[in-house]
Design a protein around this motif. Sequence first.
Motif, PDB file in Angstrom:
ATOM      1  N   LEU A  21       0.941  -1.414   0.039  1.00 57.19           N
ATOM      2  CA  LEU A  21      -0.095  -0.109  -0.251  1.00 57.19           C
ATOM      3  C   LEU A  21       0.705   1.258   0.060  1.00 57.19           C
ATOM      4  CD1 LEU A  21      -2.623  -1.288   2.762  1.00 57.19           C
ATOM      5  CD2 LEU A  21      -2.940  -1.155   0.019  1.00 57.19           C
ATOM      6  N   LEU A  22       0.329   2.325  -0.314  1.00 59.31           N
ATOM      7  CA  LEU A  22       1.109   3.736  -0.496  1.00 59.31           C
ATOM      8  C   LEU A  22       0.229   4.621   0.343  1.00 59.31           C
ATOM      9  CD1 LEU A  22       3.026   5.305  -3.004  1.00 59.31           C
ATOM     10  CD2 LEU A  22       1.270   6.619  -2.080  1.00 59.31           C
ATOM     11  N   LEU A  23       0.587   4.947   1.674  1.00 60.88           N
ATOM     12  CA  LEU A  23      -0.161   5.734   2.756  1.00 60.88           C
ATOM     13  C   LEU A  23       0.117   7.063   2.233  1.00 60.88           C
ATOM     14  CD1 LEU A  23       0.442   3.528   5.945  1.00 60.88           C
ATOM     15  CD2 LEU A  23      -1.192   3.217   3.928  1.00 60.88           C
ATOM     16  N   ASP A  24      -0.668   7.822   1.622  1.00 60.02           N
ATOM     17  CA  ASP A  24      -0.511   9.120   1.511  1.00 60.02           C
ATOM     18  C   ASP A  24      -1.352  10.214   1.889  1.00 60.02           C
ATOM     19  OD1 ASP A  24       0.050  10.088  -2.347  1.00 60.02           O
ATOM     20  OD2 ASP A  24       0.565  11.276  -0.428  1.00 60.02           O
ATOM     21  N   SER A  25      -1.061  11.603   1.934  1.00 61.63           N
ATOM     22  CA  SER A  25      -1.663  12.421   2.693  1.00 61.63           C
ATOM     23  C   SER A  25      -3.012  13.164   2.262  1.00 61.63           C
ATOM     24  CB  SER A  25      -0.721  13.501   2.782  1.00 61.63           C
ATOM     25  OG  SER A  25      -0.344  14.075   1.402  1.00 61.63           O
ATOM     26  N   HIS A  26      -3.452  12.684   1.001  1.00 64.54           N
ATOM     27  CA  HIS A  26      -4.765  12.893   0.402  1.00 64.54           C
ATOM     28  C   HIS A  26      -5.883  12.707   0.970  1.00 64.54           C
ATOM     29  CE1 HIS A  26      -4.278   9.054  -1.394  1.00 64.54           C
ATOM     30  NE2 HIS A  26      -5.263   9.140  -1.848  1.00 64.54           N
ATOM     31  N   ALA A  27      -7.085  13.458   1.223  1.00 62.83           N
ATOM     32  CA  ALA A  27      -8.263  12.942   1.604  1.00 62.83           C
ATOM     33  C   ALA A  27      -9.100  11.992   0.254  1.00 62.83           C
ATOM     34  CB  ALA A  27      -9.072  14.009   1.914  1.00 62.83           C
ATOM     35  N   ALA A  28      -9.973  11.198   0.610  1.00 64.73           N
ATOM     36  CA  ALA A  28     -10.393  10.264  -0.219  1.00 64.73           C
ATOM     37  C   ALA A  28     -11.062  10.999  -1.541  1.00 64.73           C
ATOM     38  CB  ALA A  28     -11.729   9.529   0.413  1.00 64.73           C
ATOM     39  N   GLY A  29     -10.568  10.892  -2.645  1.00 60.18           N
ATOM     40  CA  GLY A  29     -10.859  11.427  -3.920  1.00 60.18           C
ATOM     41  C   GLY A  29     -10.018  12.489  -4.210  1.00 60.18           C
ATOM     42  N   GLY A  30      -8.987  12.829  -3.257  1.00 60.60           N
ATOM     43  CA  GLY A  30      -8.098  13.848  -3.688  1.00 60.60           C
ATOM     44  C   GLY A  30      -6.837  13.340  -4.608  1.00 60.60           C
ATOM     45  N   SER A  42       0.808   9.294  13.249  1.00 57.97           N
ATOM     46  CA  SER A  42       0.472   8.646  14.206  1.00 57.97           C
ATOM     47  C   SER A  42      -0.777   7.895  13.862  1.00 57.97           C
ATOM     48  CB  SER A  42       0.286   9.257  15.553  1.00 57.97           C
ATOM     49  OG  SER A  42      -0.735  10.341  15.460  1.00 57.97           O
ATOM     50  N   ARG A  43      -1.438   7.996  12.818  1.00 60.81           N
ATOM     51  CA  ARG A  43      -2.623   7.669  12.231  1.00 60.81           C
ATOM     52  C   ARG A  43      -2.259   6.149  11.609  1.00 60.81           C
ATOM     53  NH1 ARG A  43      -6.598  11.765   8.953  1.00 60.81           N
ATOM     54  NH2 ARG A  43      -7.928  12.051  10.554  1.00 60.81           N
ATOM     55  N   ILE A  44      -1.221   5.710  11.515  1.00 60.52           N
ATOM     56  CA  ILE A  44      -0.912   4.750  10.787  1.00 60.52           C
ATOM     57  C   ILE A  44      -0.996   3.644  11.741  1.00 60.52           C
ATOM     58  CG2 ILE A  44       0.811   3.286   9.436  1.00 60.52           C
ATOM     59  CD1 ILE A  44       2.449   6.040   8.950  1.00 60.52           C
ATOM     60  N   PRO A  45      -1.930   2.587  11.521  1.00 63.01           N
ATOM     61  CA  PRO A  45      -2.217   1.419  12.384  1.00 63.01           C
ATOM     62  C   PRO A  45      -0.804   0.814  12.626  1.00 63.01           C
ATOM     63  CG  PRO A  45      -3.896   1.345  10.995  1.00 63.01           C
ATOM     64  CD  PRO A  45      -2.896   2.202  10.416  1.00 63.01           C
ATOM     65  N   HIS A  46      -0.613   0.188  13.804  1.00 63.50           N
ATOM     66  CA  HIS A  46       0.826  -0.519  14.026  1.00 63.50           C
ATOM     67  C   HIS A  46       0.323  -2.121  13.943  1.00 63.50           C
ATOM     68  CE1 HIS A  46       3.096   2.659  15.224  1.00 63.50           C
ATOM     69  NE2 HIS A  46       1.869   3.285  16.127  1.00 63.50           N
ATOM     70  N   ASP A  47       1.472  -2.777  13.430  1.00 62.67           N
ATOM     71  CA  ASP A  47       1.393  -4.282  13.628  1.00 62.67           C
ATOM     72  C   ASP A  47       0.226  -4.679  12.711  1.00 62.67           C
ATOM     73  OD1 ASP A  47       1.793  -4.074  17.001  1.00 62.67           O
ATOM     74  OD2 ASP A  47       3.435  -4.162  15.501  1.00 62.67           O
ATOM     75  N   SER A  48       0.141  -3.928  11.500  1.00 61.96           N
ATOM     76  CA  SER A  48      -0.959  -4.519  10.404  1.00 61.96           C
ATOM     77  C   SER A  48      -0.454  -5.674   9.666  1.00 61.96           C
ATOM     78  CB  SER A  48      -1.253  -3.291   9.573  1.00 61.96           C
ATOM     79  OG  SER A  48      -0.275  -3.005   8.823  1.00 61.96           O
ATOM     80  N   GLY A  49       0.809  -5.605   9.446  1.00 58.41           N
ATOM     81  CA  GLY A  49       1.175  -6.925   8.749  1.00 58.41           C
ATOM     82  C   GLY A  49       1.275  -6.574   7.183  1.00 58.41           C
ATOM     83  N   ARG A  50       1.008  -5.453   7.057  1.00 57.08           N
ATOM     84  CA  ARG A  50       0.972  -4.808   5.639  1.00 57.08           C
ATOM     85  C   ARG A  50       2.284  -4.266   5.219  1.00 57.08           C
ATOM     86  NH1 ARG A  50      -3.921  -5.068   2.851  1.00 57.08           N
ATOM     87  NH2 ARG A  50      -2.474  -4.970   1.007  1.00 57.08           N
ATOM     88  N   ALA A  51       2.560  -4.387   4.231  1.00 54.56           N
ATOM     89  CA  ALA A  51       3.820  -3.790   3.634  1.00 54.56           C
ATOM     90  C   ALA A  51       3.475  -2.327   3.075  1.00 54.56           C
ATOM     91  CB  ALA A  51       4.616  -4.448   2.463  1.00 54.56           C
ATOM     92  N   PHE A  52       3.923  -1.280   3.312  1.00 61.02           N
ATOM     93  CA  PHE A  52       3.511   0.060   3.028  1.00 61.02           C
ATOM     94  C   PHE A  52       4.602   1.108   2.586  1.00 61.02           C
ATOM     95  CE2 PHE A  52       4.168   2.694   6.557  1.00 61.02           C
ATOM     96  CZ  PHE A  52       3.954   2.051   7.636  1.00 61.02           C
ATOM     97  N   LEU A  53       4.537   2.014   1.614  1.00 61.26           N
ATOM     98  CA  LEU A  53       5.341   2.947   1.485  1.00 61.26           C
ATOM     99  C   LEU A  53       4.716   4.099   2.195  1.00 61.26           C
ATOM    100  CD1 LEU A  53       5.329   1.519  -1.705  1.00 61.26           C
ATOM    101  CD2 LEU A  53       7.451   2.839  -1.636  1.00 61.26           C
ATOM    102  N   LEU A  54       5.562   5.004   2.626  1.00 61.64           N
ATOM    103  CA  LEU A  54       5.050   6.316   3.510  1.00 61.64           C
ATOM    104  C   LEU A  54       5.198   7.377   2.471  1.00 61.64           C
ATOM    105  CD1 LEU A  54       4.091   7.733   5.771  1.00 61.64           C
ATOM    106  CD2 LEU A  54       6.379   7.898   6.268  1.00 61.64           C
ATOM    107  N   ALA A  55       4.051   8.226   2.233  1.00 62.93           N
ATOM    108  CA  ALA A  55       4.342   9.210   1.070  1.00 62.93           C
ATOM    109  C   ALA A  55       3.513  10.325   1.751  1.00 62.93           C
ATOM    110  CB  ALA A  55       3.540   8.751  -0.074  1.00 62.93           C
TER     111      ALA A  55
END
Length: 213
Positions: free
Chosen positions: A127-136, A147-160
């Motif tokens: 996943l790519l966790l990005d700063s836009h709101a839905a639709g943006g 801090s909004r990022i859930p911990h221990d999700s087990g998912r690989a993600f890129l921070l953006a």
Amino acid sequence: MNASAHTRIKFCGMTRADDIALACELGVDAIGLVFAQRSSRRLDIEQARALRDVVADGIDVVALFMDNEAAYVQRVIDEVRPTLLQFHGSEDEAFSEAFGVPYLKAVAMGGDVATDPLSRHARAVALLLDSHAAGGAGGTGHRFDWSRIPHDSGRAFLLAGGLHPDNVFEAVNTVHPWGVDVSSGIESAPGEKDTAKMRRFVQEVRRADSLPR
Ligand SMILES: O=C(O)c1ccccc1NCC(=O)[C@H](O)[C@H](O)COP(=O)(O)O
């Protein structure tokens, strides 16, 4: 993106061959080419085909879409030969998987965040966790509250979202993402990357990677 202990780096919104050549020399893991209609960094297929040929072997070529028509996505796949797709809009799992190409899915971490933002697109490479709101749109240069990022999700993600040479060391050391993604933070103007910012960004990620965890 290659499997290794280091934090992966994706440089996105690339529009110039010299910028791509430097990115490859610096050892980034992925180059993002934007086809989203709403982007000032958008490429046409002819431009993208030429840029794709500059990317060194072993570095992913990511074709980025935002609710583009399926037929256009397929044309880009056929003519540009990306190694990864990235979907930034409302694309569901069925649409994203239909092309048979590994993909990244952007998750809107700005605005109202779903209770389980990392639960969908289970077959995405990451996943790519990005700063836009839905639709943006993305590529805003703005960060979100990490801090909004859930911990221990087990998912690989890129921070953006809003990363740049002066905050990516902190980002890697606090979030410990699978990878980081940047566009505005290494630019002098939309689509025009700055060589010094590119070099410093990579140096700062590698400095963070060198710390014991
Ligand atoms: O980069 C764009 O112009 C863009 C336009 C529309 C949808 C997505 C877009 N980019 C998505 C990306 O993956 C960006 O690299 C990401 O949003 C980070 O951008 P920035 O905050 O400028 O580093």
